[in-house]
Design an enzyme around this catalytic site. Structure first.
Site, short mmCIF file in Angstrom:
data_model
loop_
_atom_site.label_atom_id
_atom_site.label_comp_id
_atom_site.label_asym_id
_atom_site.label_seq_id
_atom_site.Cartn_x
_atom_site.Cartn_y
_atom_site.Cartn_z
CG ASN A 247 -36.22 -35.88 -0.38
OD1 ASN A 247 -36.76 -34.87 -0.84
ND2 ASN A 247 -35.89 -36.92 -1.12
CE LYS B 168 -38.77 -39.03 -1.26
NZ LYS B 168 -38.92 -40.45 -1.51
CG HIS C 132 -33.79 -38.86 -4.44
ND1 HIS C 132 -34.80 -39.64 -4.97
CD2 HIS C 132 -33.87 -38.99 -3.10
CE1 HIS C 132 -35.47 -40.21 -3.97
NE2 HIS C 132 -34.93 -39.83 -2.82
CD GLU D 167 -38.46 -40.33 -5.14
OE1 GLU D 167 -38.54 -39.11 -4.95
OE2 GLU D 167 -38.71 -41.18 -4.26
CD GLU E 291 -32.21 -41.86 -0.17
OE1 GLU E 291 -32.90 -41.62 0.82
OE2 GLU E 291 -32.42 -41.36 -1.28
N GLY F 74 -39.77 -45.45 0.00
CA GLY F 74 -41.22 -45.27 -0.07
C GLY F 74 -42.00 -46.58 -0.13
CB SER G 51 -38.85 -47.51 4.50
OG SER G 51 -39.50 -47.50 3.24
#
Ligand code: PGA
Length: 248
Positions: free
Chosen positions: A9, A11, A96, A98, A166, A172, A212
């Site tokens: 991904n 991003k 996702h 985010e 996730e 991150g 991560s």
């Protein structure tokens, strides 16, 4: 046996030049031997057309990071499933964390997007996961159950869907779920999917771990029985570390 699937991904990273460099390096690294996992990359929309040309005749598959659920029309700034198909996408990341947290996407909205992706011939990589606060309040399994039941409402088969677990607190942050922590949730997810879709579909569905994942923790995670691959953010931006995860 489920074959591992590793997706990158990107991003909001990589302009066209960086896209060419990264895909060229990946292709060079994948050429020498049959990769241990299936490989998907999810560049930003602006790089998809370039990526489509570069991944031709390679074993890299292409995905996008988001899409709108409507066919077309007055939705300024949005991208449709058909547009993604026309740039060679086979996959699309949906739900996702985010998107859920920064852009307020709800389970209901994600469900609409998953339905549209499936009816348009795209395979969703459907992301779920609890926040740190939810984990500390011991409601991880409730959150996962809600996200799965609402996200997959009205969807009759898992055949074209990848699930990505996730944990939000691991994305991150450099903090990974331990293999045992991740496996516990993955096996919970597979049991829930068995209740919803039966043994056969639940045993075949790919459940990736994300948060991560790095070259040095990939193998202990990917060797767990219910972890079928990884959705990789930071470590997919360098060919070396992404290749190391693919060949964990
Ligand atoms: P990360 O991101 O690997 O940088 O934690 C994973 C993701 O958001 O998919």
């Amino acid at each position: 046996m489920r074959r591992k699937v590793v997706a990158g991904n990107w991003k909001m990273n990589n302009d066209i030049n960086a896209t060419v460099d990264l895909i060229s390096a990946l292709k060079a690294g994948l050429k020498s031997s049959e990769p241990k996992s299936d490989v998907i990359i999810c560049p930003p929309f602006t790089s998809l057309e370039t990526a489509k040309e570069l991944v031709k005749n390679s074993n890299i598959k292409l995905g996008a990071q988001n899409m709108h659920f409507e066919e077309n029309g007055a939705f300024t700034g949005e991208i449709s499933a058909a547009m993604l198909r026309s740039t060679g996408c086979e996959y699309v990341i949906l739900g996702h964390s985010e998107r859920r947290t920064i852009f307020q996407e709800s389970d209901e909205l994600i469900n609409k997007k998953i339905k549209k992706a499936l009816s348009s011939g795209l395979k969703p990589i459907f992301c779920i996961g609890e926040t740190l606060e939810e984990r500390e309040s011991s409601i991880t399994f409730d959150v996962i159950t809600r996200q799965i039941q609402k996200g997959l409402e009205g969807i009759s088969s898992l055949e074209s869907i990848i699930i990505a677990y996730e944990p939000v607190w691991a994305i991150g942050t450099g903090k990974t779920a331990s293999p045992a922590q991740a496996e516990e949730v993955h096996s919970f997810i597979r049991n829930l999917l068995t209740k919803m879709y039966g043994e056969k579909e639940a045993q075949s569905v790919i459940i990736q771990y994300g948060g991560s994942v790095k070259a040095d923790n990939a193998s202990e995670l990917l060797n767990m029985p219910n972890i079928d691959g990884a959705l990789v953010g930071g470590a997919c931006l360098k060919a070396d570390s992404f290749l190391a995860i693919i060949n964990y």
